[in-house]
Design a protein around this motif. Structure first.
Motif, mmCIF file in Angstrom:
data_model
loop_
_atom_site.group_PDB
_atom_site.id
_atom_site.type_symbol
_atom_site.label_atom_id
_atom_site.label_comp_id
_atom_site.label_asym_id
_atom_site.label_seq_id
_atom_site.Cartn_x
_atom_site.Cartn_y
_atom_site.Cartn_z
ATOM 1 N N SER A 120 85.851 -38.630 16.683
ATOM 2 C CA SER A 120 86.033 -37.141 17.158
ATOM 3 C C SER A 120 85.912 -36.230 16.059
ATOM 4 O O SER A 120 85.417 -35.204 16.142
ATOM 5 C CB SER A 120 87.520 -37.239 18.025
ATOM 6 N N VAL A 146 82.627 -35.626 15.004
ATOM 7 C CA VAL A 146 81.901 -34.607 16.126
ATOM 8 C C VAL A 146 82.246 -33.365 15.904
ATOM 9 O O VAL A 146 81.267 -32.373 15.657
ATOM 10 C CB VAL A 146 82.262 -35.138 17.496
ATOM 11 N N ARG A 147 83.504 -32.897 15.493
ATOM 12 C CA ARG A 147 83.819 -31.695 15.337
ATOM 13 C C ARG A 147 83.390 -30.949 14.010
ATOM 14 O O ARG A 147 83.251 -29.722 13.941
ATOM 15 C CB ARG A 147 85.443 -31.461 15.518
ATOM 16 N N GLY A 168 80.496 -31.525 13.011
ATOM 17 C CA GLY A 168 79.298 -31.331 13.099
ATOM 18 C C GLY A 168 78.508 -32.526 12.367
ATOM 19 O O GLY A 168 76.988 -32.173 12.481
ATOM 20 N N ILE A 177 77.846 -35.832 13.781
ATOM 21 C CA ILE A 177 77.215 -36.519 14.957
ATOM 22 C C ILE A 177 77.635 -35.796 16.163
ATOM 23 O O ILE A 177 78.465 -34.926 16.334
ATOM 24 C CB ILE A 177 78.043 -37.956 15.011
ATOM 25 N N ASP A 178 76.882 -36.327 17.307
ATOM 26 C CA ASP A 178 77.295 -35.805 18.523
ATOM 27 C C ASP A 178 78.016 -36.899 19.302
ATOM 28 O O ASP A 178 78.623 -38.101 19.002
ATOM 29 C CB ASP A 178 75.865 -35.585 19.416
ATOM 30 N N PHE A 179 78.570 -36.386 20.729
ATOM 31 C CA PHE A 179 79.455 -37.104 21.387
ATOM 32 C C PHE A 179 78.611 -38.657 21.826
ATOM 33 O O PHE A 179 79.628 -39.548 21.729
ATOM 34 C CB PHE A 179 79.808 -36.440 22.663
ATOM 35 N N ARG A 180 77.441 -38.456 22.040
ATOM 36 C CA ARG A 180 76.922 -39.937 22.277
ATOM 37 C C ARG A 180 77.040 -40.817 21.005
ATOM 38 O O ARG A 180 77.327 -41.868 21.152
ATOM 39 C CB ARG A 180 75.526 -39.674 22.913
ATOM 40 N N ARG A 181 76.667 -40.136 20.045
ATOM 41 C CA ARG A 181 76.793 -41.066 18.729
ATOM 42 C C ARG A 181 78.084 -41.652 18.507
ATOM 43 O O ARG A 181 78.328 -42.636 18.127
ATOM 44 C CB ARG A 181 76.020 -40.383 17.502
#
Length: 230
Positions: A166, A169-170, A172, A174-178
């Motif tokens: 998480s 993701v925050r 920047g 990776i994205d949520f799916r990754r």
């Protein structure tokens, strides 16, 4: 005839490991932000390193020993495990984060769950007899809720891995799916870290060896801008 089981322990575990539980762990990047500030990071490799060399033998073992101590009614053993875990956390911000989140979980648990275990542990923390690290608090609460030690440590390690993903993701990276793909890919490492944790017998078994992450955390303390507290 179907066999009915008590869902209480499972529900307690789900509540304690839910990201919505007010522990403050969402403020932690577990050193990842420090690495990101220096350049590109392989999030999967970073997470595996933490699982194998810190979360499993460190916090995981402390959780297991705390769980066993509460089950046996041995509060001296819990305090010994908590103090050992505090000692092997080398960076100030990592130590502070572990006790801050632990105490937040404990304060909420006293209000929501109640009972002799959270009350006794809260008294010890307030008296400064024990630091109140997050892993030790969670281990004690899981034991008091009837959650088995294997499920307790495996669930907490997954929660830790989810927190790292998480944070990536925050930040920047990776994205949520990754993030979900990474969590699925490290199942074996989570299982290995859980087995390492369950092998703990005495507080001296608790250790951590992540020098690169420790160095990044030390630099992160002095960073001019920070999204996370670690």
């Amino acid at each position: 005839m179907s066999v009915r089981t008590d869902p209480g322990p499972l529900l307690a575990q789900l509540q304690l490991t839910d990201s919505a539980f007010p522990s403050g762990r969402y403020t932690l990047s577990y050193g990842l932000e420090g690495f990101v500030q220096e350049g590109p990071v392989d999030v999967t490799a970073y997470l595996v390193d933490l699982l194998c060399h810190s979360a499993g033998p460190g916090d995981g073992r402390a959780l297991v020993l705390a769980h066993r101590a509460v089950t046996a009614g041995d509060w001296d053993a819990l305090v010994a495990a908590d103090r050992r875990l505090h000692a092997v956390k080398l960076n100030r911000e990592i130590r502070a984060a572990a006790t801050r989140t632990g105490r937040q979980v404990l304060d909420t648990a006293c209000l929501v769950f109640g009972g002799p275990v959270p009350d006794r542990l809260s008294d010890l923390v307030r008296a400064k007899a024990t630091p109140g690290n997050h892993a030790v608090v969670v281990g004690a609460l899981h034991a008091a809720s009837g959650v088995g030690v294997e499920n307790a440590v495996t669930g907490d390690l997954f929660s830790f891995a989810s927190g790292v993903a998480s944070a990536a993701v925050r930040l920047g990276r990776i994205d949520f799916r990754r993030a979900q793909s990474i969590l699925y890919s490290v199942r074996d490492e989570i299982g290995h870290a859980a087995r390492v944790a369950l092998a703990a017998r005495v507080p001296r078994d608790i250790h951590s060896s992540t020098p690169a992450a420790d160095a990044a955390s030390a630099a992160h303390e002095r960073a001019a801008a920070r999204l996370f507290t670690t």
